[in-house]
Design a protein around this motif. Sequence first.
Motif, short mmCIF file in Angstrom:
data_model
loop_
_atom_site.label_atom_id
_atom_site.label_comp_id
_atom_site.label_asym_id
_atom_site.label_seq_id
_atom_site.Cartn_x
_atom_site.Cartn_y
_atom_site.Cartn_z
N ASP A 1 2.73 -11.22 -8.49
CA ASP A 1 3.35 -11.96 -9.58
C ASP A 1 4.40 -12.94 -9.11
OD1 ASP A 1 5.06 -10.02 -8.69
OD2 ASP A 1 5.59 -9.24 -10.67
N ASP A 2 4.50 -13.18 -7.77
CA ASP A 2 5.47 -14.14 -7.26
C ASP A 2 5.05 -15.55 -7.63
OD1 ASP A 2 6.89 -12.11 -6.23
OD2 ASP A 2 6.43 -12.50 -4.13
N PRO A 3 6.01 -16.41 -7.99
CA PRO A 3 5.66 -17.78 -8.40
C PRO A 3 5.26 -18.68 -7.23
CG PRO A 3 8.03 -17.49 -8.43
CD PRO A 3 7.46 -16.14 -8.14
N GLU A 4 5.73 -18.39 -6.00
CA GLU A 4 5.43 -19.25 -4.86
C GLU A 4 5.03 -18.40 -3.67
OE1 GLU A 4 8.60 -21.84 -3.91
OE2 GLU A 4 8.49 -23.01 -5.76
N TRP B 1 4.06 -3.47 10.05
CA TRP B 1 3.05 -3.82 9.03
C TRP B 1 3.73 -3.92 7.67
CZ3 TRP B 1 -1.97 -4.96 10.13
CH2 TRP B 1 -2.43 -4.63 11.40
N LYS B 2 3.41 -4.99 6.95
CA LYS B 2 3.95 -5.19 5.60
C LYS B 2 2.79 -5.51 4.65
CE LYS B 2 8.54 -6.76 7.01
NZ LYS B 2 9.56 -7.83 6.90
N ARG B 3 2.87 -4.98 3.45
CA ARG B 3 1.84 -5.20 2.43
C ARG B 3 2.10 -6.52 1.71
NH1 ARG B 3 -1.96 -2.17 -0.37
NH2 ARG B 3 -2.21 -2.60 -2.60
N ARG B 4 1.15 -7.40 1.76
CA ARG B 4 1.27 -8.72 1.14
C ARG B 4 0.04 -8.98 0.26
NH1 ARG B 4 5.88 -8.21 2.14
NH2 ARG B 4 7.09 -9.31 3.76
N TRP B 5 0.26 -9.83 -0.75
CA TRP B 5 -0.84 -10.24 -1.64
C TRP B 5 -1.39 -11.57 -1.16
CZ3 TRP B 5 -1.97 -13.89 -5.62
CH2 TRP B 5 -3.05 -13.52 -6.45
N PHE B 6 -2.70 -11.61 -0.83
CA PHE B 6 -3.33 -12.79 -0.26
C PHE B 6 -4.22 -13.47 -1.30
CE2 PHE B 6 -1.94 -10.70 3.51
CZ PHE B 6 -1.81 -11.68 4.49
N LEU B 7 -4.27 -14.80 -1.21
CA LEU B 7 -5.08 -15.61 -2.11
C LEU B 7 -5.79 -16.68 -1.32
CD1 LEU B 7 -4.21 -16.90 -5.63
CD2 LEU B 7 -4.86 -18.57 -3.91
N LEU B 8 -7.12 -16.73 -1.41
CA LEU B 8 -7.94 -17.70 -0.68
C LEU B 8 -8.43 -18.76 -1.66
CD1 LEU B 8 -9.35 -18.64 1.90
CD2 LEU B 8 -11.25 -17.11 1.32
N ASP C 1 -10.92 -18.13 -4.80
CA ASP C 1 -12.20 -17.69 -4.27
C ASP C 1 -12.18 -16.19 -3.97
OD1 ASP C 1 -13.62 -20.28 -4.13
OD2 ASP C 1 -12.01 -20.79 -2.75
N LYS C 2 -11.03 -15.68 -3.59
CA LYS C 2 -10.84 -14.23 -3.44
C LYS C 2 -9.34 -13.97 -3.35
CE LYS C 2 -12.28 -10.13 -0.83
NZ LYS C 2 -12.66 -9.42 -2.07
N CYS C 3 -8.92 -12.84 -3.88
CA CYS C 3 -7.52 -12.47 -3.80
C CYS C 3 -7.41 -10.96 -3.76
CB CYS C 3 -6.72 -13.06 -4.97
SG CYS C 3 -7.33 -12.56 -6.60
N GLY C 4 -6.28 -10.46 -3.26
CA GLY C 4 -6.07 -9.03 -3.18
C GLY C 4 -5.00 -8.69 -2.15
N TYR C 5 -4.66 -7.41 -2.08
CA TYR C 5 -3.63 -6.94 -1.16
C TYR C 5 -4.23 -6.62 0.21
CZ TYR C 5 0.12 -6.61 -4.60
OH TYR C 5 1.09 -6.90 -5.51
N LEU C 6 -3.48 -7.02 1.27
CA LEU C 6 -3.79 -6.69 2.65
C LEU C 6 -2.49 -6.34 3.36
CD1 LEU C 6 -6.26 -9.59 3.58
CD2 LEU C 6 -6.89 -7.20 3.27
N PRO D 1 -4.47 -24.52 -11.19
CA PRO D 1 -4.05 -24.19 -12.55
C PRO D 1 -3.78 -22.71 -12.72
CG PRO D 1 -6.41 -24.53 -12.48
CD PRO D 1 -5.88 -24.88 -11.12
N SER D 2 -2.97 -22.38 -13.71
CA SER D 2 -2.56 -20.99 -13.94
C SER D 2 -3.53 -20.32 -14.91
CB SER D 2 -1.15 -20.98 -14.50
OG SER D 2 -0.69 -19.69 -14.72
N PRO D 3 -3.82 -19.03 -14.75
CA PRO D 3 -3.35 -18.16 -13.67
C PRO D 3 -4.12 -18.39 -12.38
CG PRO D 3 -4.78 -16.93 -15.12
CD PRO D 3 -4.62 -18.30 -15.74
#
Length: 862
Positions: free
Chosen positions: A57-60, A38-45, A23-28, A15-17
């Motif tokens: 803020d990407d939808p997918e 190396w590229k900066r990506r937003w990770f979501l566990l 469980d954890k999210c952030g940039y790596l 569900p949004s948001p």
Amino acid sequence: MKVIGSQFSYYATHPSPAKSHADKCGYLHKKGDVVKSWKRRWFLLKANCFYYFQNDDDPEPIGVIFLENFNVLPISEEQAGRPYAFKIEHEGAREFSIREFILSADSEEDRQEWVDVIQRHKFSVLTATLRKTTYDKLLLKKEFNKASVRIEGLEQDKQRLADEIADLQRALEEVHSRRLTRKDQSTNTGTDDLETPDQPEQPTESTVDADSFVESVSEPVIREPIETLTSVMDTRGVLTDFAPLKIWVGTWNMGVKDPFDNTTAEEAVSLLDEFIKPGYDLYVLGVQECVGDKVFQASQCVFEKRRDPIDRIMLGEGSRVAGRGDGSFIGQKYTGLGLFLNRSLRQGGFVRLLKNAAVSLGLSEGSKGGVGAVLWVMGSTIAFINCHLSANSVQERRHGYQYLVDHLGNELGNRFFQLNEQFHHIVWMGDLNYRCFGISVNDTLSKIAKGELTELREHYDEMTCEIKNGNVFHRFKEPRMAPDFYPTYKKYENRPKSDYSDPKWVVQCYRTSYKEPWYKSGRTKARIPGWCDRIIYRSSTDLEGYLTPEPTVSTVNGAENGEGSIEHDVYSSINDGLVCSDHSPVYGAFVLKVPGAGPPPRLLVSLQAAEPDASIPQDVALLPRIKLCDIRLVVNGVKETPRNIRVLLPAPFEDATIVCEKITSKGTSREAAFSYWDCVYTGTQPLESLHGLIKVRRNDSRISCGQCLFALSVPGLFSAEGVEFLLPLTRNGTPMKDGDMPVLLNFTVSVEWCLPGSASGHFSQRHQVRKNQSKTSPWDPTLASFDRLLLSGSLTVPSTGPQFLQYEEGEGENDKDSDNEDGGVSKDVTGSASRSVPVPYAGTNLKTSLLIASEQATPSSF
């Protein structure tokens, strides 16, 4: 194999948001597979799916790592090409050519957090299911046996409740019969129920000193603690004397073990006898990782064995936080709270349960969270909080504390304010999971063996450092520890009794090397002993000293004649008993003094119409109007107007008859009016026993709401200038700051007398919520004995002009009535100062007498 990517995308973003449910999210930083950049990506566990997006803020997502059978481990900067790197590698990477992922965090602390959380979420569902099925039959049979025991315990609780109800019914019948007897006696003697037979005569006009009465009205009564050994209620139900309440508080992480399973009552009593000390009025026991209710049943057996008149207070919904986790995948463990109260205090209504609630820290945290209960003790409110915080990192414990302060405050008190400022006293206990840091295992064991516990706590204890830095538990204090209060975690389960004369006892007691379960990677970790289990307390600023730890003295090394004695508080751990868990139980004791406050003097005006008018009462009590003016934020020495203000008065549960609450938002043309708040207090409690809460929001949206508490017991509220307050704001249980500077709130509080019906235009009657209002008006003169005839005269109140009655401080013999040019009313007395009160009866010819109403009979009582 076909993979339906839309299903993975939906699971990641709903569900949004998505951030609030991860469980954890952030940039790596992620290293490419083909192009090694190396590229900066937003990770979501989320569960065991590790998604990565191009931006937050990407939808997918643009990719996902299914963590099944993956391992995660840190790697050096030489191997990765970036600092703080770690890799996620499949167990069959070489055999099946499965890609490995190399990621980099921004700091060492951030890397460790990611490694720990990914390690916990890489569980193998199939493997866990196969292993669990083997033991299902045995475990289910065990659960069935436990359920049977619980049912038996519930039957016992049911019988105990029936006995309590019968006792209460008998007590009510006795009270009713006493009231009937007293009423018959008063009827026969011709005296009023509300007056004592030997009440002194009312003072006459010649014996009344007007100045002394006016001074008594202008200053509130200052409360002093009462420390008598008896509790007495006068004929009007006003508290006169009350003995201090003795409170025992205990906390115990039971480690998903039930030492009272398959034990007799005598065995249960012997286990708890050292832990639960005798001689207290209220017992509060908080448990963590508990698997049954038998610990509370065993506690009741202890009181019955001692013949103590102590009964359990049964809590309703919101008495525990339950969940699964280590040691409890089939059944549930919980964090809970048990209350036991002296029977006479409960039946007499001196102590009662107001509310209880439970707040979880999240599904992934299992049974971690907080449970709270609020008690009313003869006009004082005290909240008991039992919690189990996260074991992962200091940051997670800090966030868990702030989360509980916010949500438990909403549940236990007013939903718009946080926990710490809503109640007079708070006692916080539990497995707070703070460890020792910055010191090796060997050095820690060496200091414990040498008895250098004070140095270990002051320099290496995480909680001590966190409180000093203002990150958690603002204004909380910890009792003085006993000399034998050793670190409570992590110890060997079922350990033998320690021989403290042997320096090696610490090695035999503390488990410093621990292998984690297979679902947590099965790695061996070092555990530094620490004081995980603690008890702390706090009081509102004006009530400091009313809740204090119970002092005691211990003799060191068998010293005699007082030599070698150490003063400390009743605050220690059970080192050699209750060894089923890897934690030691901790207990403490407190003494709660009740402020001595009777009803304040009430100011009355006698109104008589020139022509008979039944709509105008003869005697009307003037009500106190409480005003807050010039409400301003002070940031870096500069005053600014808040965006919005919410005021609550009185504080929760201080007065059950009325709650005044109002919120205002700043307008472009109403800034002066916006900084003003007032209400007419029609409650039943003394003003000096009340507190108010203020919540403000800054114009700067980066800083959220802050709140503070103010007391009406300060002198000078009845003066024309009032009292100016400059109070620090708090948010989430910590000081509110702008950079390194605290944010303060500056405002002025004053009180003036007004007649009923003259409510301020700034405070609508719809904001006043009256509860359990009796048929008798709060200004009914029959509620008190009056000292009358202070001032008298006659006047006419015009239908236009200011609705204020002005009177003079004089003898009243040569008074002459005259109308002011502005349509007001005054009485001319030479050399007298003028005072004014609002009058709602406009256009009526009235004869007035200014009266003082008091619960006492003589002016000297003020």
